[in-house]
Design a protein around this motif. Structure first.
Motif, PDB file in Angstrom:
ATOM      1  N   ALA A 184       0.843  -1.204   0.000  1.00  0.00           N
ATOM      2  CA  ALA A 184       0.000   0.000   0.000  1.00  0.00           C
ATOM      3  C   ALA A 184       0.880   1.255   0.000  1.00  0.00           C
ATOM      4  O   ALA A 184       0.537   2.266  -0.626  1.00  0.00           O
ATOM      5  CB  ALA A 184      -0.912  -0.005   1.217  1.00  0.00           C
ATOM      6  N   HIS A 185       2.014   1.203   0.654  1.00  0.00           N
ATOM      7  CA  HIS A 185       2.930   2.354   0.672  1.00  0.00           C
ATOM      8  C   HIS A 185       3.704   2.447  -0.649  1.00  0.00           C
ATOM      9  O   HIS A 185       3.912   3.540  -1.174  1.00  0.00           O
ATOM     10  CB  HIS A 185       3.925   2.222   1.828  1.00  0.00           C
ATOM     11  N   ARG A 186       4.121   1.308  -1.149  1.00  0.00           N
ATOM     12  CA  ARG A 186       4.885   1.340  -2.410  1.00  0.00           C
ATOM     13  C   ARG A 186       4.010   1.846  -3.557  1.00  0.00           C
ATOM     14  O   ARG A 186       4.508   2.366  -4.556  1.00  0.00           O
ATOM     15  CB  ARG A 186       5.452  -0.058  -2.731  1.00  0.00           C
ATOM     16  N   LEU A 187       2.709   1.676  -3.400  1.00  0.00           N
ATOM     17  CA  LEU A 187       1.777   2.136  -4.431  1.00  0.00           C
ATOM     18  C   LEU A 187       1.505   3.632  -4.344  1.00  0.00           C
ATOM     19  O   LEU A 187       0.913   4.216  -5.257  1.00  0.00           O
ATOM     20  CB  LEU A 187       0.437   1.407  -4.255  1.00  0.00           C
ATOM     21  N   ARG A 188       1.908   4.259  -3.244  1.00  0.00           N
ATOM     22  CA  ARG A 188       1.470   5.639  -2.998  1.00  0.00           C
ATOM     23  C   ARG A 188       1.873   6.574  -4.141  1.00  0.00           C
ATOM     24  O   ARG A 188       1.027   7.274  -4.706  1.00  0.00           O
ATOM     25  CB  ARG A 188       2.039   6.148  -1.670  1.00  0.00           C
ATOM     26  N   LEU A 189       3.144   6.593  -4.499  1.00  0.00           N
ATOM     27  CA  LEU A 189       3.564   7.535  -5.549  1.00  0.00           C
ATOM     28  C   LEU A 189       2.896   7.205  -6.891  1.00  0.00           C
ATOM     29  O   LEU A 189       2.336   8.097  -7.538  1.00  0.00           O
ATOM     30  CB  LEU A 189       5.088   7.589  -5.688  1.00  0.00           C
ATOM     31  N   PRO A 190       2.936   5.923  -7.340  1.00  0.00           N
ATOM     32  CA  PRO A 190       2.256   5.623  -8.602  1.00  0.00           C
ATOM     33  C   PRO A 190       0.791   6.069  -8.592  1.00  0.00           C
ATOM     34  O   PRO A 190       0.301   6.614  -9.591  1.00  0.00           O
ATOM     35  CB  PRO A 190       2.380   4.098  -8.712  1.00  0.00           C
ATOM     36  N   ARG A 215      -4.938  11.568 -14.335  1.00  0.00           N
ATOM     37  CA  ARG A 215      -6.358  11.323 -14.636  1.00  0.00           C
ATOM     38  C   ARG A 215      -7.153  12.629 -14.539  1.00  0.00           C
ATOM     39  O   ARG A 215      -8.089  12.858 -15.322  1.00  0.00           O
ATOM     40  CB  ARG A 215      -6.890  10.277 -13.646  1.00  0.00           C
ATOM     41  N   ALA A 216      -6.750  13.472 -13.598  1.00  0.00           N
ATOM     42  CA  ALA A 216      -7.486  14.733 -13.380  1.00  0.00           C
ATOM     43  C   ALA A 216      -7.368  15.673 -14.577  1.00  0.00           C
ATOM     44  O   ALA A 216      -8.264  16.484 -14.811  1.00  0.00           O
ATOM     45  CB  ALA A 216      -6.973  15.416 -12.118  1.00  0.00           C
ATOM     46  N   VAL A 217      -6.288  15.567 -15.343  1.00  0.00           N
ATOM     47  CA  VAL A 217      -6.118  16.498 -16.462  1.00  0.00           C
ATOM     48  C   VAL A 217      -6.311  15.830 -17.828  1.00  0.00           C
ATOM     49  O   VAL A 217      -6.496  16.511 -18.832  1.00  0.00           O
ATOM     50  CB  VAL A 217      -4.711  17.167 -16.436  1.00  0.00           C
ATOM     51  N   TRP A 218      -6.208  14.516 -17.862  1.00  0.00           N
ATOM     52  CA  TRP A 218      -6.327  13.803 -19.146  1.00  0.00           C
ATOM     53  C   TRP A 218      -7.814  13.667 -19.488  1.00  0.00           C
ATOM     54  O   TRP A 218      -8.607  13.253 -18.649  1.00  0.00           O
ATOM     55  CB  TRP A 218      -5.646  12.436 -19.060  1.00  0.00           C
ATOM     56  N   PRO A 219      -8.227  13.991 -20.717  1.00  0.00           N
ATOM     57  CA  PRO A 219      -9.660  14.003 -21.050  1.00  0.00           C
ATOM     58  C   PRO A 219     -10.323  12.646 -20.789  1.00  0.00           C
ATOM     59  O   PRO A 219      -9.761  11.597 -21.131  1.00  0.00           O
ATOM     60  CB  PRO A 219      -9.659  14.333 -22.546  1.00  0.00           C
ATOM     61  N   LEU A 270      -3.701   4.370 -20.375  1.00  0.00           N
ATOM     62  CA  LEU A 270      -3.126   3.038 -20.158  1.00  0.00           C
ATOM     63  C   LEU A 270      -1.976   3.130 -19.173  1.00  0.00           C
ATOM     64  O   LEU A 270      -1.299   4.167 -19.106  1.00  0.00           O
ATOM     65  CB  LEU A 270      -2.566   2.480 -21.472  1.00  0.00           C
ATOM     66  N   VAL A 271      -1.752   2.049 -18.454  1.00  0.00           N
ATOM     67  CA  VAL A 271      -0.572   1.982 -17.596  1.00  0.00           C
ATOM     68  C   VAL A 271       0.199   0.723 -17.954  1.00  0.00           C
ATOM     69  O   VAL A 271      -0.388  -0.364 -18.054  1.00  0.00           O
ATOM     70  CB  VAL A 271      -0.948   1.957 -16.099  1.00  0.00           C
ATOM     71  N   ALA A 304      -5.523  -1.687  -7.858  1.00  0.00           N
ATOM     72  CA  ALA A 304      -5.424  -0.302  -7.372  1.00  0.00           C
ATOM     73  C   ALA A 304      -5.374   0.667  -8.555  1.00  0.00           C
ATOM     74  O   ALA A 304      -5.994   1.742  -8.522  1.00  0.00           O
ATOM     75  CB  ALA A 304      -4.178  -0.157  -6.499  1.00  0.00           C
ATOM     76  N   LEU A 305      -4.668   0.291  -9.607  1.00  0.00           N
ATOM     77  CA  LEU A 305      -4.577   1.168 -10.783  1.00  0.00           C
ATOM     78  C   LEU A 305      -5.946   1.279 -11.460  1.00  0.00           C
ATOM     79  O   LEU A 305      -6.336   2.362 -11.932  1.00  0.00           O
ATOM     80  CB  LEU A 305      -3.539   0.634 -11.774  1.00  0.00           C
ATOM     81  N   ALA A 306      -6.668   0.155 -11.490  1.00  0.00           N
ATOM     82  CA  ALA A 306      -8.013   0.178 -12.090  1.00  0.00           C
ATOM     83  C   ALA A 306      -8.911   1.118 -11.285  1.00  0.00           C
ATOM     84  O   ALA A 306      -9.619   1.961 -11.854  1.00  0.00           O
ATOM     85  CB  ALA A 306      -8.590  -1.234 -12.115  1.00  0.00           C
ATOM     86  N   ASP A 307      -8.836   0.996  -9.955  1.00  0.00           N
ATOM     87  CA  ASP A 307      -9.683   1.858  -9.104  1.00  0.00           C
ATOM     88  C   ASP A 307      -9.312   3.327  -9.267  1.00  0.00           C
ATOM     89  O   ASP A 307     -10.158   4.209  -9.116  1.00  0.00           O
ATOM     90  CB  ASP A 307      -9.524   1.469  -7.626  1.00  0.00           C
ATOM     91  N   ALA A 308      -8.041   3.581  -9.582  1.00  0.00           N
ATOM     92  CA  ALA A 308      -7.589   4.970  -9.686  1.00  0.00           C
ATOM     93  C   ALA A 308      -7.794   5.542 -11.086  1.00  0.00           C
ATOM     94  O   ALA A 308      -7.348   6.656 -11.368  1.00  0.00           O
ATOM     95  CB  ALA A 308      -6.114   5.058  -9.287  1.00  0.00           C
ATOM     96  N   GLY A 309      -8.418   4.754 -11.976  1.00  0.00           N
ATOM     97  CA  GLY A 309      -8.814   5.356 -13.241  1.00  0.00           C
ATOM     98  C   GLY A 309      -8.072   4.894 -14.481  1.00  0.00           C
ATOM     99  O   GLY A 309      -8.281   5.462 -15.554  1.00  0.00           O
ATOM    100  N   ALA A 310      -7.228   3.856 -14.370  1.00  0.00           N
ATOM    101  CA  ALA A 310      -6.613   3.329 -15.593  1.00  0.00           C
ATOM    102  C   ALA A 310      -7.705   2.677 -16.431  1.00  0.00           C
ATOM    103  O   ALA A 310      -8.590   2.008 -15.895  1.00  0.00           O
ATOM    104  CB  ALA A 310      -5.540   2.300 -15.246  1.00  0.00           C
TER     105      ALA A 310
END
Ligand SMILES: Cc1cc2nc3c(=O)[nH]c(=O)nc-3n(C[C@H](O)[C@H](O)[C@H](O)COP(=O)(O)OP(=O)(O)OC[C@H]3O[C@@H](n4cnc5c(N)ncnc54)[C@H](O)[C@@H]3O)c2cc1C
Ligand SMILES: Cc1cc2nc3c(=O)[nH]c(=O)nc-3n(C[C@H](O)[C@H](O)[C@H](O)COP(=O)(O)O)c2cc1C
Length: 797
Positions: free
Chosen positions: A608-614, A622-626, A632-633, A656-662
């Protein structure tokens, strides 16, 4: 039996191999002895076998047509004898989730292992080979001194290997599944795979007929399910030599009663074992040579143990006749057999891993599951199956919503709001042509060529989010207005000739920055005058590389901001897709892998910590990409080094990447540490795409040595991935995708030829294409039926 090629004693027969000792009278030892004696009758050949002649172990052995051709040529007498005993059929039945699917056209022949041994025993007796039963072999050192040649055909537990461990360097890979070898008097009509789900897990059966009254019936189960099913307690009981684990057999019979139709399971010294893959770095030590299971093993799911042993015997006997010296003969034998064996072992490895992880696919419908099972070893493909049994492949196609006549790679896919016209991706392929960090004329040419070449999506190579994030001093970036203008101009130029979607990969190369352009090994060397490196932890890439700085929180915040700023620029430049490089040991990858992240703050330690920066970077992008444009990641789902990212962690990362919008995951592996040892081979990374697709439900891109259109179609139709990325093959042929369409006779909307090139859309005829073959047979042989089943007339009927 008489005859054979006994008079063929080659003039070049290796004089040094006059007296030969063979350890073990299994199929390999006996067949070698018979062939070697047949080729040179004056040889003295002694076979030592610890069991009695009449001891009967094992059930049926199965062959493909190819092996049979070899046996037919080498010893027609043996071939004639075994041919009369064969059970023959061409179908494979897959029984799963209460249904059955059948694929035809395969071609199998099987017989009782003990009948095969009896035929080979008789052949040896006719040829005056001295086979000594109930005679454990003398120590190999003694044999080696007394005989010119010692052939160690002493099976998978070969004691000979232990006599020279430094030469043979045996590697034993004991696998996770347990299996038990049984027979049944239910006579299956075809090769039958049974996959059955129980509350304790999945049980699978590999069954095939081998006589008018018997079938082999191997039950296999993953270790944890085996425990949950209660088999462990039964297996704990001490068994005498030759005794079977009756309690387990009875439990298997109960569990699988629905497939036995009232018939019995018949044990013969049957007990739970683990399959062990045997590999030897060398197969010979002076005048001692390994043959058959002693030299190598391959998982029973591709049915090749006896086949390989017989082929070894053939090659060794031939080499002894063809080569002038014993040394030369043994070297020629190994040189001939090793590549064949290693190729079989690669297929067997893929197959055994498929069965170890069968639970990943049990959500699939029966048709796709059956196709997935049949293509598991990567040797059988979409094209093979279509040629053998078109109706089967049509049914699988229909079941997954495919249209007739449209190969899987030419089916459209919607990613976010973007429609891709087919499933082929040109992955990021850096050109290293940007000494000024501006996209180059070559980038423009390459992206144009690939956009015209037919792929559904083309990605530009790694593009740095900051000057110090450049992997090499010839990589482009996207951190300045000037770079944005150049990328915009490039993107417009490509769009002027092609509507193919084009994406860009953003990266910060982390500790892999500041290198030279990669050499033939794919790895760059540190630049003589590089720049300071940033990484999760101060661990150099290798002994020659500079030590990176452990990034502090201010630097990490800057990295996140850089990614977001570059993403905004990429959107303005008109890219349709953005890919973030979180793999291959670049900065974000260095945070994810436990091998490269040794931090003790809240960016290191548990996953969970190693994932923090990614995740911070992904959220900022995601906030700026249309929203409608796919994000893709790319990840490295395995590090190929001890202590690296596990499969469970790779799944957790992707969730986690899927949940974050990949929107999709580009599943690569490796390049995380320099001491990696990847098992390179055809499609070797694809199982990770399949794992992650099944676990996250997110579309995946499979990448890595997907060698041709047939592999691409197989991966897609089996549901291992939604897209296939074809890298180097697109450098070999930028029109790879269009050529794949032409080769498959596909002309629909999934493969659009550039209008000015339409006249070239058909494959040009090659030399001889206008030649029409004359009739060669008075009456044409009818094509064999697609479906042939084993339907013996049984004595009692
Ligand atoms: C008991 C058994 C049952 C099997 N059943 C099946 C089956 O039903 N279907 C199938 O497809 N495959 C089966 N296999 C596997 C398959 O037969 C092997 O892949 C194939 O036989 C390899 O042939 P081989 O000659 O290399 O070795 P093996 O067939 O294993 O033969 C090795 C022989 O060496 C003998 N031996 C070992 N050490 C010594 C020693 N020190 N002195 C003297 N003799 C020695 C053993 O007794 C054995 O007879 C079975 C293997 C075994 C051992
Ligand atoms: C010349 C070359 C350049 C590459 N550049 C990149 C890159 O910029 N970013 C990246 O993630 N992978 C890069 N790769 C890896 C490819 O994207 C791909 O994962 C790899 O080549 C495996 O696919 P293949 O076997 O079909 O070639 C590069 C590969 C090659 C051969």
């Amino acid at each position: 039996m008489t005859g054979g090629a006994g008079t063929a004693a080659g003039a070049g027969m290796t004089a040094a191999a006059r007296r030969i000792a063979v350890l073990g009278a299994g199929p390999g030892g006996l067949y070698f002895a018979a062939l070697a004696k047949q080729l040179a009758p004056h040889r003295e050949i002694t076979v030592f076998e610890r069991d009695a002649r009449e001891d009967e172990f094992g059930f049926g052995v199965v062959f493909s047509d190819e092996t049979l051709d070899g046996i037919a040529q080498a010893d027609p007498a043996v071939f004639a004898a075994i041919s009369t005993e064969f059970a023959r059929w061409s179908d494979i039945d897959i029984r799963y989730a209460g249904q059955v699917r059948t694929s035809g056209g395969h071609g199998f022949a099987a017989l009782d292992r003990n009948r095969l041994r009896a035929i080979l025993q008789q052949r040896c007796a006719e040829l005056a080979v001295d086979v000594r039963y109930r005679t454990p072999a003398p120590p190999v050192e003694q044999l080696s001194a007394e005989y010119d040649l010692v052939v160690a055909a002493d099976g998978i537990h070969s004691a000979t290997r232990a006599a020279h461990p430094d030469t043979f360097r045996t590697e034993l890979d004991a696998r996770d599944c347990r299996y038990i070898w049984l027979a049944t008097d239910r006579v299956f009509e075809a090769f039958t795979f049974i996959v059955e789900e129980f509350d304790f897990g999945v049980l699978q059966v590999h069954a095939y007929p081998y006589s008018p009254t018997r079938s082999t019936f191997i039950v296999e189960i993953a270790e944890d399910a085996w425990r949950r099913a209660g088999f462990e307690a039964f297996a704990a009981r001490e068994l005498a030599h030759g005794e079977s684990d009756e309690e387990s057999v009875n439990r298997c019979a109960d569990l699988l009663a629905g497939h036995l139709d009232g018939h019995r399971l018949i044990p013969n010294a049957s007990r739970w074992i683990r399959f062990t893959t045997v590999r030897n770095a060398s197969w010979r030590h002076r005048n001692v040579v390994l043959l058959g299971d002693a030299a190598h093993s391959a998982h029973f799911s591709i049915g090749s143990g006896t086949k390989l042993a017989l082929e070894d015997a053939l090659a060794l006997a031939a080499a002894l006749s063809e080569q002038p010296t014993l040394d030369g003969a043994l070297a020629a034998y190994e040189a001939e057999r090793r590549p064949v064996v290693e190729s079989t072992q690669r297929a067997a490895q893929a197959s055994l891993e498929w069965f170890e992880t069968v639970g990943r696919r049990t959500g699939q419908g029966i048709d796709q599951f059956a196709f997935n099972l049949l293509t598991r070893s990567r040797r059988v493909t979409y094209g093979n199956l279509r040629a053998r049994d078109p109706a089967f492949v049509d049914a699988v196609d229909a079941a997954v919503g495919g249209s007739p006549g449209v190969p899987p790679m030419f089916r459209p896919l919607k990613l976010a709001a973007l429609e891709l016209r087919n499933r082929v991706v040109v992955p990021p392929l850096a050109t290293f042509t940007s000494p000024d960090a501006q996209p180059s004329a070559f980038d423009r040419a390459q992206l144009t060529a690939h956009a015209l070449g037919g792929a559904g999506l083309v990605l530009a190579g790694m593009t740095a989010v900051s000057p110090e994030g450049r992997a090499t001093d010839r990589c482009p970036g996207l951190w300045s207005d000037r770079q944005e203008a150049a990328w915009t101009e490039l993107r417009d130029a490509v769009r002027a000739v092609s509507d193919t979607p084009v994406g860009l990969q953003l990266t910060h190369a982390g500790r892999r920055a500041a290198t030279t352009v990669p050499g033939p090994d794919g790895i760059g060397r540190p630049l003589a005058e590089g720049w300071p490196l940033l990484a999760a932890s101060p661990l150099p890439w290798d002994a020659d590389s500079p030590t990176p700085h452990e990034a502090n929180e201010v630097q990490l915040a800057a990295v996140t901001a850089d990614f977001a700023a570059s993403a905004e620029r990429a959107a303005r430049a008109g890219f349709d897709v953005l890919e973030l490089q979180f793999g291959h040991g670049h900065l974000l990858s260095s945070f994810l892998s436990p091998l490269t992240n040794h931090r003790t703050d809240h960016y290191g330690g548990p996953l969970a910590h190693r994932l923090r920066l990614p995740l911070e970077v992904l959220a900022a992008v995601r906030a700026v990409w249309p929203a409608g444009r796919p994000l893709l990641v790319r990840i490295s789902a395995a590090d190929w080094a001890p202590g690296g990212t596990t499969e469970a962690e790779a799944v957790a990362i992707c969730r986690a990447l899927a949940d974050a919008g990949a929107d999709a995951l580009d599943v690569s592996t490796g390049e995380v540490v320099s001491h990696q040892r990847p098992p390179y081979g055809r499609g070797y990374q694809t199982p990770f795409a399949e794992l992650i697709r099944a676990a996250t439900g997110l579309p995946t891109v499979a990448v890595g040595a997907i060698s041709g259109p047939d592999d691409a179609d197989s991966v897609l139709l089996a549901g291992r991935a939604d897209l296939v990325a074809i890298g180097r093959a697109h450098l070999h042929d930028p029109l790879w995708t269009l050529h794949a369409a032409a080769d498959q006779g596909y002309t629909g909307p999934g493969a659009r030829w550039p209008e000015p090139w339409r006249a070239g859309s058909r494959k040009p005829p090659g030399p001889g294409a206008d030649r029409v073959a004359p009739r060669l047979h008075l009456l044409r042989e009818p094509a064999p039926p697609v479906h042939r089943r084993w339907l013996p007339v049984r004595a009692e009927e």
